[in-house]
Design an enzyme around this catalytic site. Structure first.
Site, PDB file in Angstrom:
ATOM      1  CB  ILE A  44      30.119  11.522  33.266  1.00 51.62           C
ATOM      2  CG1 ILE A  44      28.724  11.377  32.665  1.00 51.62           C
ATOM      3  CG2 ILE A  44      30.158  12.707  34.238  1.00 51.62           C
ATOM      4  CD1 ILE A  44      27.724  10.724  33.590  1.00 51.62           C
ATOM      5  CG  ASP A  99      46.188  13.362  34.139  1.00 50.33           C
ATOM      6  OD1 ASP A  99      45.484  14.308  33.722  1.00 50.33           O
ATOM      7  OD2 ASP A  99      47.288  13.538  34.695  1.00 50.33           O
ATOM      8  CG  ASN A 126      31.948  17.396  36.421  1.00 50.00           C
ATOM      9  OD1 ASN A 126      31.436  18.412  36.868  1.00 50.00           O
ATOM     10  ND2 ASN A 126      32.596  16.550  37.213  1.00 50.00           N
ATOM     11  CE1 TYR A 191      36.621  26.721  38.196  1.00 47.89           C
ATOM     12  CE2 TYR A 191      35.486  28.814  38.484  1.00 47.89           C
ATOM     13  CZ  TYR A 191      35.452  27.441  38.344  1.00 47.89           C
ATOM     14  OH  TYR A 191      34.239  26.789  38.328  1.00 47.89           O
ATOM     15  CE  LYS A 195      35.187  25.516  35.008  1.00 49.57           C
ATOM     16  NZ  LYS A 195      34.793  24.175  34.498  1.00 49.57           N
TER      17      LYS A 195
END
Length: 297
Positions: A44, A99, A126, A191, A195
């Site tokens: 994750i 990173d 995520n 953004y 996405k």
């Protein structure tokens, strides 16, 4: 009408696919994912806080035996690890500072994970960021940083995961997308574009790897450091962090195979979503598509 004058559930209903929507964990979803990840190893990213931390805890509750927690902040990752061990003291938890935008850092992560676990069953991408600024004003480096973290980072970690996944194993990837990809919001171009790219990347990876189930999902409107800085959107952040966490477990399970290569929202009711399974597949729904154009296919 400004966004601040809209009710807090406006977007919840605007992007509604099931009749029932949820803003917190509900019993049916808990039952659906209970013990679904027993014996699995999960990687994750962005697991140090907020939604990423909630995802890590949800996988621990679902029985995952190995968890790789990746982010930049080691101290916060250690806090996540401590909470996981309270849930399952026998879980093997690996904390890795990384990173995800740097190829050499992701390669080092891959080597570390291979040495510790040999392979990874599940990946949840995520790690994400969201800057604000009008196109004519925003600094190019600030704008591009969203693309680096949200797109390049997702690509690099996915590439590493695919190398770690044995050819004879079924894999699962959950990509944190956003309904923002379907919106036009001045000052949020980086953004939104990033996405949208994640949604399409999800479909492409799915098409290239039949043995890997890849699903992009909207993580709800949860209060986070990113949202807190968005005064015009902060009042929409009414969802509880446990909801996207447990939904990530769902999309990375065999039960959600019908969502492979598609997008879903954690707010949608899973039983109503599953009732639409045949329609979703036959009509090829929940994918990014042009409308209003002619096709000869």
């Amino acid at each position: 009408m400004s966004t601040t004058s809209l009710p807090s559930d406006y977007f919840l209903h605007r992007y509604q696919f099931t009749e029932t929507n949820h803003r917190d964990v509900y019993p049916v979803l808990q039952d659906v994912v209970s013990d679904s990840q027993v014996g699995k190893t999960v990687l994750i990213t962005g697991a140090s806080q907020g939604i990423g931390k909630g995802i890590a805890l949800a996988f621990a509750k679902a029985g995952a035996s190995g968890l790789v927690l990746a982010a930049r902040n080691v101290q916060k990752l250690e806090e996540t690890k401590a909470e996981i061990l309270k849930i399952n003291s026998k879980a093997k938890v690996l904390v890795v500072s990384v990173d995800t935008t740097l190829p050499e850092a992701v390669s080092a992560l891959e080597r570390t994970v291979k040495d510790a676990f040999g392979h990874v069953d599940i990946l949840v991408n995520n790690a994400g960021i969201g800057g604000r600024g009008l196109v004519k004003d925003i600094d190019v480096n600030k704008w591009w940083s969203d693309m680096e973290v949200n797109v390049k980072g997702t690509f690099l970690v996915t590439q590493a995961y695919l190398r770690l996944l044995p050819a004879d194993k079924r894999g699962f990837i959950g990509n944190v997308g956003s309904y923002a990809a379907e919106m036009v919001v001045p000052s949020a171009s980086s953004y939104i574009v990033s996405k949208l790219a994640v949604h399409r990347f999800t479909e492409l990876v799915s098409s290239e790897h039949p043995n890997v189930q890849v699903v992009a999902f909207h993580p709800g409107s949860v209060m986070s450091s990113i949202v807190a800085d968005m005064s015009d959107f902060a009042h929409f952040a009414q969802d509880k962090v446990g909801l996207p966490g447990i939904f990530a477990v769902y999309v990375c399970s065999e039960r959600a195979a019908y969502l492979d290569g598609r997008y879903a929202s954690c707010n949608w009711d899973v039983l109503e979503l599953e009732a639409k399974k045949d329609e979703i597949i036959s009509k090829d729904l929940l994918k990014e598509r042009l409308t209003g154009v002619y096709s000869t296919v």
